[in-house]
Design a protein around this motif. Structure first.
Motif, PDB file in Angstrom:
ATOM      1  N   UNK A  53      33.154  50.232  48.230  1.00 18.09           N
ATOM      2  CA  UNK A  53      31.751  50.662  48.316  1.00 18.09           C
ATOM      3  C   UNK A  53      31.507  51.455  49.606  1.00 18.09           C
ATOM      4  N   UNK A  54      32.070  50.973  50.720  1.00 18.25           N
ATOM      5  CA  UNK A  54      31.901  51.679  52.005  1.00 18.25           C
ATOM      6  C   UNK A  54      32.526  53.074  51.954  1.00 18.25           C
ATOM      7  N   UNK A  55      33.694  53.168  51.309  1.00 24.39           N
ATOM      8  CA  UNK A  55      34.334  54.482  51.174  1.00 24.39           C
ATOM      9  C   UNK A  55      33.470  55.424  50.335  1.00 24.39           C
ATOM     10  N   UNK A  56      32.854  54.853  49.287  1.00 22.71           N
ATOM     11  CA  UNK A  56      31.964  55.661  48.459  1.00 22.71           C
ATOM     12  C   UNK A  56      30.745  56.104  49.264  1.00 22.71           C
ATOM     13  N   UNK A  62      28.677  62.289  53.452  1.00 22.36           N
ATOM     14  CA  UNK A  62      29.237  63.604  53.776  1.00 22.36           C
ATOM     15  C   UNK A  62      28.673  64.684  52.851  1.00 22.36           C
ATOM     16  N   UNK A  63      28.554  64.338  51.571  1.00 18.07           N
ATOM     17  CA  UNK A  63      28.029  65.297  50.603  1.00 18.07           C
ATOM     18  C   UNK A  63      26.561  65.634  50.910  1.00 18.07           C
ATOM     19  N   UNK A  82      28.595  56.746  60.312  1.00 18.63           N
ATOM     20  CA  UNK A  82      29.333  56.050  61.373  1.00 18.63           C
ATOM     21  C   UNK A  82      29.423  54.553  61.097  1.00 18.63           C
ATOM     22  N   UNK A  83      28.322  53.984  60.599  1.00 17.80           N
ATOM     23  CA  UNK A  83      28.304  52.553  60.271  1.00 17.80           C
ATOM     24  C   UNK A  83      29.317  52.241  59.172  1.00 17.80           C
ATOM     25  N   UNK A  84      29.370  53.086  58.132  1.00 15.96           N
ATOM     26  CA  UNK A  84      30.315  52.869  57.026  1.00 15.96           C
ATOM     27  C   UNK A  84      31.756  53.023  57.498  1.00 15.96           C
TER      28      UNK A  84
END
Length: 360
Positions: A53-56, A62-63, A82-84
């Motif tokens: 989920x964090x990667x998503x 970014x998008x 940054x938090x993710x």
């Protein structure tokens, strides 16, 4: 690592499906095995799902940053990004630890033996205090404590005591306690005020099942005798105490806590199984010196692991060079901070070894 995590996620979903099938719930043995596997996999699966989920979230942030022109929104998206990223790094380390090979004994009950060493009566007094420390720790965990055998001295000390602690994960918490514990203080019997150094030894053994260690009853000799202790029915009146001698190894075990001779016999056999298993483990540790070096003091019984210095109010664990200035709380059973630090150090050592092997 991530291929393995995907396989574990698939397996977890298979288990959840199986647990909903009527024929599985009817088979209690199969049901218990699946529930145990589900319990073991749950922390790994939860951490891996959060990782994904964090990667998503990183991809989405970014998008959106590419498309967003508002400065305030961009600042907020950067903070979320940054938090993710920070959380992803944390989860990677957590997952590495969760994937470390588990000690098959971690969930087992333990049999603890404490023996007074150098220091005479003072060592026996300290042995009794360490016994109480573990009993109080067990009480904090809501675990059950059963005394097996005890050899007391008149002033409240113990030359020897063996007892069982029953509770989920007892071995995983207490396995680092094996070794020599040293005390430095002015004994009550010392009139000159000089600080003495005394030692005791602690042995932590997992309780083992019949199928783990086979005992030939022809190798066992049982003697019965009258129990001694602090009064109570049957004490000093019936031959309820049992002494078990294992002829091939010379191991002698006494159990006198129960009023029933049969129950004392069963307890003695439990201790014998644990001791025979422990002997085999010690042989393996001696043969696999590299393994022992990669663990935090779970092998060598002669290793001085900890010093309790009463004048300075400190407890020092020599394996991880940790000193805590709260000796009163520790002697009252507050040893969780020590256990947590030892566990973390052991995990770090295993991770380092795993990384070395991966590089090689």
């Amino acid at each position: 690592m991530f291929d393995k995590l995907e396989d574990l996620l698939i397996r977890f979903e298979e288990i959840m499906g199986e647990l909903n099938e009527p024929d599985v719930t009817a088979n209690q043995e199969r049901f218990r095995a699946l529930m145990k596997e589900q319990s073991d996999l749950t922390p790994i699966v939860e951490a891996y799902r959060e990782y994904k989920k964090c990667n998503q979230d990183i991809e989405d942030s970014l998008m959106m940053l590419d498309e967003e022109n508002d400065p305030d929104m961009r600042e907020m998206l950067k903070e979320e990004l940054n938090s993710a990223k920070t959380r992803v790094s944390e989860l990677e380390e957590e997952l590495k630890i969760l994937l470390l090979p588990k000690d098959p004994n971690d969930e087992k009950n333990v049999i603890v033996e404490i023996r007074a060493g150098a220091g005479g009566d003072e060592a026996a007094l300290f042995a009794a205090e360490i016994y109480r420390m573990y009993v109080r720790y067990a009480e904090r965990q809501r675990w059950r404590v059963e005394t097996m055998d005890v050899e007391e001295i008149g002033i409240g000390g113990m030359k020897y005591v063996s007892f069982m602690i029953s509770g989920q994960g007892a071995y995983s918490r207490l396995k680092y306690e094996s070794g020599v514990h040293r005390v430095q203080r002015v004994p009550e019997t010392e009139s000159g005020g000089r600080i003495h150094t005394s030692t005791i030894t602690v042995a932590i053994m997992p309780e083992v099942e019949d199928f783990d260690v086979q005992i030939d009853m022809n190798d066992c000799k049982f003697d019965v005798f009258r129990a001694s202790g602090n009064g109570g029915q049957c004490v000093n009146t019936t031959d309820s105490a049992v002494r078990l001698t294992h002829i091939p190894t010379g191991i002698v075990i006494s159990c006198q806590d129960e009023k029933s001779q049969l129950k004392n016999k069963d307890k003695a056999l439990k201790v014998l199984r644990a001791k025979l298993y422990d002997l085999e483990q010690q042989k393996r540790h001696d043969e696999e010196a590299e393994l022992r070096r990669s663990q935090v003091g779970t092998g060598d019984r002669s290793e001085k692991i900890r010093t309790y210095n009463f004048p300075q109010g400190r407890v020092t664990d020599h394996r991880i060079k940790l000193t805590l200035y709260k000796i009163d709380a520790i002697m009252d059973g507050d040893i969780q901070e020590l256990i947590d630090n030892l566990t973390a150090a052991d995990q770090a050592a295993k991770l380092a070894k795993m990384n070395q092997n991966a590089i090689a």
